[in-house]
Design an enzyme around this catalytic site. Sequence first.
Site, PDB file in Angstrom:
ATOM      1  N   GLU A  91       0.815  -1.214   0.000  1.00  0.00           N
ATOM      2  CA  GLU A  91       0.000   0.000   0.000  1.00  0.00           C
ATOM      3  C   GLU A  91       0.849   1.265   0.000  1.00  0.00           C
ATOM      4  O   GLU A  91       1.973   1.257   0.471  1.00  0.00           O
ATOM      5  CB  GLU A  91      -0.825   0.057   1.293  1.00  0.00           C
ATOM      6  CG  GLU A  91      -1.413  -1.242   1.671  1.00  0.00           C
ATOM      7  CD  GLU A  91      -1.945  -1.261   3.107  1.00  0.00           C
ATOM      8  OE1 GLU A  91      -2.485  -2.299   3.475  1.00  0.00           O
ATOM      9  OE2 GLU A  91      -1.835  -0.257   3.829  1.00  0.00           O
ATOM     10  N   CYS A 112       3.260   8.200   1.450  1.00  0.00           N
ATOM     11  CA  CYS A 112       3.841   7.211   2.351  1.00  0.00           C
ATOM     12  C   CYS A 112       3.970   5.891   1.587  1.00  0.00           C
ATOM     13  O   CYS A 112       2.974   5.392   1.068  1.00  0.00           O
ATOM     14  CB  CYS A 112       2.899   7.074   3.541  1.00  0.00           C
ATOM     15  SG  CYS A 112       3.290   5.725   4.617  1.00  0.00           S
ATOM     16  N   CYS A 119       5.999  -7.853   7.224  1.00  0.00           N
ATOM     17  CA  CYS A 119       7.093  -7.346   8.053  1.00  0.00           C
ATOM     18  C   CYS A 119       7.480  -8.428   9.044  1.00  0.00           C
ATOM     19  O   CYS A 119       6.624  -9.117   9.581  1.00  0.00           O
ATOM     20  CB  CYS A 119       6.683  -6.088   8.796  1.00  0.00           C
ATOM     21  SG  CYS A 119       8.047  -5.370   9.758  1.00  0.00           S
ATOM     22  N   CYS A 123       5.734  -6.143  15.596  1.00  0.00           N
ATOM     23  CA  CYS A 123       5.243  -5.262  16.662  1.00  0.00           C
ATOM     24  C   CYS A 123       3.792  -5.662  16.941  1.00  0.00           C
ATOM     25  O   CYS A 123       3.013  -5.888  16.001  1.00  0.00           O
ATOM     26  CB  CYS A 123       5.346  -3.800  16.242  1.00  0.00           C
ATOM     27  SG  CYS A 123       7.038  -3.349  15.814  1.00  0.00           S
ATOM     28  N   CYS A 126       0.622  -3.883  15.232  1.00  0.00           N
ATOM     29  CA  CYS A 126       0.704  -3.454  13.829  1.00  0.00           C
ATOM     30  C   CYS A 126       0.132  -4.497  12.882  1.00  0.00           C
ATOM     31  O   CYS A 126       0.399  -5.687  13.015  1.00  0.00           O
ATOM     32  CB  CYS A 126       2.167  -3.173  13.488  1.00  0.00           C
ATOM     33  SG  CYS A 126       2.436  -2.753  11.757  1.00  0.00           S
ATOM     34  N   CYS A 348      -0.586   1.579   8.551  1.00  0.00           N
ATOM     35  CA  CYS A 348       0.080   0.702   7.601  1.00  0.00           C
ATOM     36  C   CYS A 348      -0.413  -0.736   7.689  1.00  0.00           C
ATOM     37  O   CYS A 348      -0.685  -1.261   8.739  1.00  0.00           O
ATOM     38  CB  CYS A 348       1.594   0.765   7.799  1.00  0.00           C
ATOM     39  SG  CYS A 348       2.155   0.231   9.404  1.00  0.00           S
TER      40      CYS A 348
HETATM   41  N1  SAH Z   1       8.613  -0.298  10.101  1.00  0.00           N
HETATM   42  C1  SAH Z   1       8.787   1.098  10.214  1.00  0.00           C
HETATM   43  C2  SAH Z   1       7.974   1.890   9.214  1.00  0.00           C
HETATM   44  C3  SAH Z   1       6.591   1.413   8.957  1.00  0.00           C
HETATM   45  S1  SAH Z   1       5.432   1.579  10.261  1.00  0.00           S
HETATM   46  C4  SAH Z   1       8.496   1.558  11.620  1.00  0.00           C
HETATM   47  O1  SAH Z   1       8.022   0.743  12.412  1.00  0.00           O
HETATM   48  O2  SAH Z   1       8.787   2.708  11.925  1.00  0.00           O
HETATM   49  C5  SAH Z   1       5.103   3.317  10.284  1.00  0.00           C
HETATM   50  C6  SAH Z   1       4.560   3.815  11.582  1.00  0.00           C
HETATM   51  O3  SAH Z   1       3.187   3.400  11.768  1.00  0.00           O
HETATM   52  C7  SAH Z   1       5.312   3.303  12.800  1.00  0.00           C
HETATM   53  O4  SAH Z   1       5.594   4.368  13.669  1.00  0.00           O
HETATM   54  C8  SAH Z   1       4.348   2.319  13.379  1.00  0.00           C
HETATM   55  O5  SAH Z   1       4.601   2.096  14.724  1.00  0.00           O
HETATM   56  C9  SAH Z   1       3.019   2.987  13.103  1.00  0.00           C
HETATM   57  N2  SAH Z   1       1.848   2.120  13.242  1.00  0.00           N
HETATM   58  C10 SAH Z   1       1.747   0.805  12.977  1.00  0.00           C
HETATM   59  N3  SAH Z   1       0.510   0.354  13.219  1.00  0.00           N
HETATM   60  C11 SAH Z   1      -0.198   1.424  13.653  1.00  0.00           C
HETATM   61  C12 SAH Z   1      -1.545   1.605  14.078  1.00  0.00           C
HETATM   62  N4  SAH Z   1      -2.394   0.606  14.078  1.00  0.00           N
HETATM   63  N5  SAH Z   1      -1.928   2.842  14.465  1.00  0.00           N
HETATM   64  C13 SAH Z   1      -1.055   3.878  14.424  1.00  0.00           C
HETATM   65  N6  SAH Z   1       0.215   3.761  14.043  1.00  0.00           N
HETATM   66  C14 SAH Z   1       0.645   2.546  13.659  1.00  0.00           C
HETATM   67 FE1  SF4 Z   2       7.053  -3.790  11.090  1.00  0.00          FE
HETATM   68 FE2  SF4 Z   2       4.779  -2.637  11.797  1.00  0.00          FE
HETATM   69 FE3  SF4 Z   2       6.744  -2.925  13.582  1.00  0.00          FE
HETATM   70 FE4  SF4 Z   2       7.033  -1.141  11.583  1.00  0.00          FE
HETATM   71  S1  SF4 Z   2       5.507  -1.082  13.236  1.00  0.00           S
HETATM   72  S2  SF4 Z   2       8.537  -2.648  12.301  1.00  0.00           S
HETATM   73  S3  SF4 Z   2       5.916  -2.220   9.944  1.00  0.00           S
HETATM   74  S4  SF4 Z   2       5.612  -4.584  12.568  1.00  0.00           S
END
Ligand code: SAH
Ligand code: SF4
Length: 359
Positions: A91, A112, A119, A123, A126, A348
């Site tokens: 996306e 973005c 991934c 996390c 996410c 994301c």
């Molecule tokens: N992997 C990288 C970049 C992609 S995620 C990273 O983790 O920074 C981009 C951002 O979106 C990160 O700060 C992540 O923690 C945040 N993010 C992921 N899931 C989310 C959610 N459900 N609500 C808000 N932010 C989220």
């Molecule tokens: Fe991966 Fe989502 Fe963690 Fe970013 S926030 S490192 S995309 S699992």
Amino acid sequence: MSVCLQSLTPEILQDHLKEWGEPAYRGGQILDWIYRKRVGDIDEMSNLPKKLRERLSQDFRSALPECVRKQGSDDTTQKFLWRLEDGAMVESVLIPANPALYGEASDRHTLCVSTQVGCAYGCKFCASGLDGWKRNLLPEEIVGQLLSVEHYFRSKLGKDQDRKVNNLVIMGMGEPMANYEHLMKALSIVNAPWGCNIGARKITISTSGLAPQIELLAKEPYQFRLAISLHGATDEVRSQIMPVNRKYPIQVLMDACQTYIREKGKMITFEYILIEGVNDGMDQVAPLADWAQKMHSKVNLIPYNSVDGLSWKRPAEDVQESFLEGLLQRGVKATLRREKGHDIDAACGQLRLKVEKEG
Ligand code: SAH
Ligand code: SF4
């Protein structure tokens, strides 16, 4: 695999043009069509002789991501779901610089982009990591997201349309620093004057905290902005939601950030999503403020976007505001995102997940 139009460089072109017996200046014209005019169809490259256009189509392939779904109207946050050559889906999200709060449209946009399919970092909150990691995106697939967005608007609004994307954030699906080489190649094309010509200061890389790659990035000849997904100000809280913290605990991460700041003479940003009952307690405010002050960093607070299948929630607005207030009172530069994009699964990984489940 053949070379791709979306990752051509002057060097690659030079070799081919020589072999084809074409003058060197054609290289500049070709790059101009691809990256500056952002034309996807070789037949539209009207100042190139037909024979050369044929050779281009024969010898180079096009890997433009194909739009399979788009959400959001043209003057708000829009989300594009792409299908790649092998059928994998990623996306991109296009965000107007001035949210069209009062109904006015804005022509400055931030895009973005994703860097991986899925991934591996897992996390807990996410959507991108829910199905694990499938593969790294190729440089052309990263550049291709930007070009495909431009093609979309060009075909919709006409070819005299100005470029849409002025800023790039690497915050889509995937961990960019885990696809370091392809990312650098892609960003060198995005940044190059002969390429998409987007200044390094308009490109932000977000990472969950891969310390060794942050040290590497500090040595690169680019002034990219760096955003750290912190989401916890103590190891105890951060490790609960971000497994990467066990490998690179906060102190190790901060040492790498310090190198980046020293080498680049730049500020970095901490991203901090607020998740109810997890990291929104006042006990996180003081350590977060300490880190922000030590690193002269700004803090972006982001209310959590709920994800289908996960039970995490954003805290109530008054909790969000008190957390912000706590940071401001301690003299930290901090902002709280007062939402856009919540309604279109803009966090994301969410749109892909939804479409794959449907389908
Ligand atoms: N992997 C990288 C970049 C992609 S995620 C990273 O983790 O920074 C981009 C951002 O979106 C990160 O700060 C992540 O923690 C945040 N993010 C992921 N899931 C989310 C959610 N459900 N609500 C808000 N932010 C989220
Ligand atoms: Fe991966 Fe989502 Fe963690 Fe970013 S926030 S490192 S995309 S699992």
